[in-house]
Scaffold this active site. Structure first.
Site, mmCIF file in Angstrom:
data_model
loop_
_atom_site.group_PDB
_atom_site.id
_atom_site.type_symbol
_atom_site.label_atom_id
_atom_site.label_comp_id
_atom_site.label_asym_id
_atom_site.label_seq_id
_atom_site.Cartn_x
_atom_site.Cartn_y
_atom_site.Cartn_z
ATOM 1 N N CYS C 95 1.156 -0.965 0.080
ATOM 2 C CA CYS C 95 -0.098 -0.027 -0.140
ATOM 3 C C CYS C 95 0.535 1.630 0.277
ATOM 4 C CB CYS C 95 -0.868 -0.586 1.025
ATOM 5 S SG CYS C 95 -1.597 -1.296 1.567
ATOM 6 N N CYS C 244 -12.438 0.073 7.613
ATOM 7 C CA CYS C 244 -11.695 0.089 6.629
ATOM 8 C C CYS C 244 -12.279 0.801 5.730
ATOM 9 C CB CYS C 244 -12.735 -1.258 6.286
ATOM 10 S SG CYS C 244 -12.751 -2.744 7.817
ATOM 11 N N SER C 245 -10.857 1.291 4.611
ATOM 12 C CA SER C 245 -11.239 1.838 3.831
ATOM 13 C C SER C 245 -11.856 1.160 2.645
ATOM 14 C CB SER C 245 -9.545 1.934 3.064
ATOM 15 O OG SER C 245 -8.349 1.346 3.542
ATOM 16 N N ILE C 247 -12.609 -0.910 -1.173
ATOM 17 C CA ILE C 247 -11.933 -0.952 -2.519
ATOM 18 C C ILE C 247 -11.946 -0.560 -3.607
ATOM 19 C CG2 ILE C 247 -11.941 -3.359 -3.869
ATOM 20 C CD1 ILE C 247 -13.432 -5.067 -1.958
ATOM 21 N N LYS C 365 -10.217 6.503 3.872
ATOM 22 C CA LYS C 365 -11.013 5.881 4.577
ATOM 23 C C LYS C 365 -12.361 5.708 3.584
ATOM 24 C CE LYS C 365 -14.224 4.253 7.018
ATOM 25 N NZ LYS C 365 -14.488 4.378 5.844
ATOM 26 N N HIS C 369 -8.910 3.710 -1.493
ATOM 27 C CA HIS C 369 -8.095 3.534 -1.453
ATOM 28 C C HIS C 369 -7.644 2.697 -2.477
ATOM 29 C CE1 HIS C 369 -4.417 2.156 0.185
ATOM 30 N NE2 HIS C 369 -4.637 1.383 1.557
#
Ligand SMILES: [Zn+2]
Ligand SMILES: [Zn+2]
Lengths: 423, 138, 423, 138
Positions: C95, C244-245, C247, C365, C369
């Site tokens: 990442c 969670c960020s 997809i 977020k 991402h």
């Protein structure tokens, strides 16, 4: 466009080089192969290496993601050889990943930020069945417009071979001569995956057939062997099994330092005096696929930076992922005119005792082709040959003061060329 | 009329309709195949879709014994080879495609330079992507 | 070990920055996203960009191999924007791939070899079903010793969160405050995947329920919404969906030049004055998992190179792949003492109107991402904020003369930090 | 006696025999887990395998609702969570493992610091890799 006449901000020296054995190693993950290469490199540093001197690490790897399901390989390689919290960066340009990692090491030292950089390459390929390796390698082509046409990676090089054969009116003999030569060289390299000449291989197979009471093949020469479809089956016309480099596990490491401190590590460094890199479109859109444009760009940059001509180069490790690739490479590097690479191979001019030895290590063909490690492994051979430490395969009849490494990614979408000097 | 985006998805939808389409630059008249939204010649961004005739010549090929998973699933193997080709289209651009109507098991009979015409596979099959193929002309 | 006081051989300036929309784009491959970002970057260059001025390209990408079955992405991105035969190099550190690509661009210019470099990042993630994305992201952990224990990637950050909660005696409220803040910021960012605040989101869902004749949820505040397991289900305790960020598909590009020629491109460049990068072992072997060692190393290097202190930084884009990550980041960067990041978030000190605005873009977020693009996208936000061009989310109450980007790979196996100055 | 190589393959073979093993440096007595052939402390290469007691404390954990493909295949899902843990072993090294014997569906009941002991899953199943797990002690 970048002028090749640009110079780096600082001089660069190679002061250590090592590699794991190349082959198929069931139990070893990429991290284990990398440790093997690192330890071998460390032993090669004449005045010793305190690993806390290493400031940064660049790792060439094509796709541990596909081969091992393991991403983010660089900090892990750093962890396994004890280098955290050093910056650790993976570099990927398919089969040129190793050579491009070397180039990042060069740029990093030239930038002034680092003095001592570890450059590594690694690939662990034999976990997967051959079909899945075929698919993984095809990821290095354009999957939407090339793989979609059924092209495998060998198939794309094979297509280059058909264009080359058509353009110069050739059959498949030149390819076979490359295979014979490189296996002969690999037979002298104890770290090679195929540490045997084709002559020895075919004799061994005859003995085995005899011992087992099977019909003994009638091969008299390597050409008999290579022309026998049972021994040398087609992979992708006109490329047969022995035209293709194998599926290989392996790793290689180099220690790169700013030239002004090379003496802390060895009195016999190699100077890295030329570096070039080019890119190209996918194979299908290139007007001429009997040459690799990125290689010509990279070679020109490297020669201009080094201030040398192709005729000055004593030995070269070139990217022979397929036998056709070696022929094209020797032309792109300016060793031979277009179409003359095939003739040179037929005449033995690229053999160990020829005027321009190519792939004294055995090349990817015989030494093995752990994709991301190959470009680094080429320099390990150059290190040994230039320092007179290549054992049975040492060239003794000439002064190897200039050598070149040529590493291709994909079908030539990337090429990187480096030139080394020993004074 | 707004052009479809210059993506592989759009290219494949055209194939499904039996059309081989390239992107053409309105600025300099260059063709781009694979299609894209920036002209590879003048770097302009004023592109449009344009149909190609689907005729050309064989530039390079391979008859493949160890195929991709998809082709193996279609029944090709070491005894039943398939031929993949690079084709020089008459409009001056190139495309990759399967080559049909040749003896893939006898590659030495296939000649670079052979005139070819486009064929569209699986055009009528629901849910399956269309595939481009070529065959010798005449 | 590398002293942070080292200086680059040349000054570096950012003279252009752009990004694609972040989101889910069914028809677009990574090459198409990259073109979108490139065109947006090109428009941002005040005095125009002749693309033949670009000499090299570095592309951050985590794993197009796994996400699209496409490897060797760098020369392909070069092809699609018309840059062949420029050297094109992919850089991968999970990442952190984008931030590390930026760092390679910095080193490449500092080396003296190039004056003008394109830095890009791209990831196309939404082709795969969620399960397979989960597996692909787990490739950024140690698959032999972490994923083997059932750990997903969110699970590893969740484990960090349990250690953090235990050490500082906290519940999950601080995480929720991060989510609320970043979605509020993202609501002002038209390129964000979630271009909506949680307040607007929950109101919209109530309206939708009413319109459909369904029971209308009784959420009064964002906290009500986040505490409702139906609206905010658990992913990996204590991380819920809105921790969670997402997809994401997306790309971002920067134009980097040697400082002495920045005036050819703009009169308002950003100077890149600090760069740091560190690595760390896998999560399981770290003695303290409530902090990320590589981030502390990278931050120290960057501050020392820039000659500034953490207190001098006006805004920061930090790596909030999960809400816990933002809390740890603000501590690792020295903005808050260990354990105080949570308190600062609860008190709104990192909000747009707080003392130290964090992730004005919406962060990973809310902005999205696309893994390999995120580190580059952070700098796009900094470009806009520092130049006063951030539209509705522009900070107007302070002089943003110093900004920082913090990009983490894996669970902290890599971290890269950059500091930018506008005079 | 020659040591087995310090690989994950060897580590997993030991698990299959019900042994949790680490590498120990003969030079400086440091332990390495995961095992490796270079000492993480003194960088020496004189390592040997050494057994661990398999006892320790819970350092960190997560109860996972959206699991990996392998765990989903084992039957875990959003209503049947599993717990993955980082364990501080008494010998001073850490290991990751599944945590059993806890209420994974009620994560707020699980405490960092809980004393744990090792368990070996699938030890007797042919053809299946052994997996390390831990359970609360006593
Ligand atoms: Zn044009
Ligand atoms: Zn030791």
């Amino acid at each position: 466009m970048l002028s090749g006449k640009r110079r780096l901000g600082r001089g660069i020296a190679v002061v250590g080089a090592g590699m794991s054995r190349f082959g198929a190693f069931k139990d070893k993950a990429s991290r284990d192969l990398f440790v093997d290469a690192f330890v071998d490199m460390q032993k090669s540093v004449d005045k010793g290496l305190d690993i806390t001197d290493i400031q940064s690490i660049f790792v060439g790897n094509f796709s541990s993601d596909l081969f091992e399901g393991q991403g983010h390989l660089a900090p892990m390689m750093a962890e396994w050889v004890g280098l955290n919290p050093c910056p650790a960066t993976r570099v990927e340009d398919a089969c040129a990943s190793g050579g491009v990692a070397l180039r990042q090491g060069v740029l990093a030292i030239a930038s002034g930020l680092y003095d001592v950089v570890l450059v590594g390459g690694v690939e662990k390929m034999t976990n997967l069945p051959t079909e899945r390796v075929t698919d993984a390698l095809a990821a290095a082509s354009d999957v939407l417009y090339e793989a979609s046409a059924g092209f495998t990676f060998p198939g794309l090089y094979a297509a280059m071979a058909t264009a080359y054969m058509d353009k110069y009116g050739l059959g498949t003999e030149p390819f076979m001569h490359v295979a014979i030569k490189n296996h002969k060289n690999g037979g002298l390299n104890p770290k090679a995956q195929f540490n045997t000449s084709l002559k020895d291989l075919l004799e061994a197979r005859k003995v085995r057939a005899r011992d087992r009471g099977q019909p003994v093949p009638e091969w008299k020469t390597e050409m008999d062997f290579l022309n026998d479809p049972a021994a040398n089956p087609l992979v992708a016309w006109p490329m047969r099994l022995f035209d293709c480099s194998p599926i290989t596990d392996g790793a290689a490491c180099l220690l790169l330092v700013a030239e002004e401190i090379a003496g802390n590590f060895t009195d016999r460094p190699l100077r890295l005096i030329g570096s070039g890199q080019g890119s190209d479109s996918s194979l299908l859109t290139r007007p001429d696929i009997t040459t690799i444009g990125s290689a010509r760009v990279a070679a020109r940059q490297a020669y201009e930076m080094a201030g040398v001509a192709s005729s000055d180069i004593k030995i070269a490790e070139v990217h022979d992922c397929f036998t056709i690739a070696e022929l094209i490479a020797t032309e792109d590097l300016g060793f031979f005119a277009p179409g003359e690479g095939a003739k040179a191979a037929l005449e033995g001019r690229t053999a160990r005792d020829g005027e321009r030895p190519i792939n004294t290590s055995g090349g990817l063909k015989s030494k093995g082709h752990p994709v991301g490690a190959s470009g680094v492994g080429q320099v390990v051979e150059i290190w040994h040959q230039m320092r007179g430490e290549a054992g049975d395969r040492q060239l003794r009849d000439r002064d190897i003061n200039l050598a070149l490494a040529h590493n291709v990614g994909g079908t030539g979408n990337t090429c990187v060329v480096h030139i080394f000097e020993r004074r | 009329m707004a052009e479809a985006e210059f993506t592989a998805a759009a290219f494949n939808r055209f194939l499904k309709e039996g059309k081989l389409m390239a992107a053409r630059c309105r600025g300099c008249d260059s063709l781009a195949l694979p299609p894209r939204s920036l002209c590879p010649n003048c770097h302009g961004s004023d592109m449009e879709w344009t149909p190609l005739k689907g005729t050309g010549r064989l530039a390079a090929f391979s008859c493949i014994a160890v195929g991709s998973t998809r082709m193996v699933q279609e029944g090709y193997d070491r005894t039943n080879l398939y031929c993949s080709a690079v084709v020089d289209l008459d409009e001056g651009v190139r495309v990759s495609a399967q080559l049909l109507g040749v003896e893939a098991n006898r590659p030495e009979t296939i000649r670079v330079g052979t005139p070819l015409k486009a064929d569209y596979l699986d055009q009528d099959e629901e849910g399956k992507e269309a595939a481009l193929a070529f065959r010798p002309q005449g």
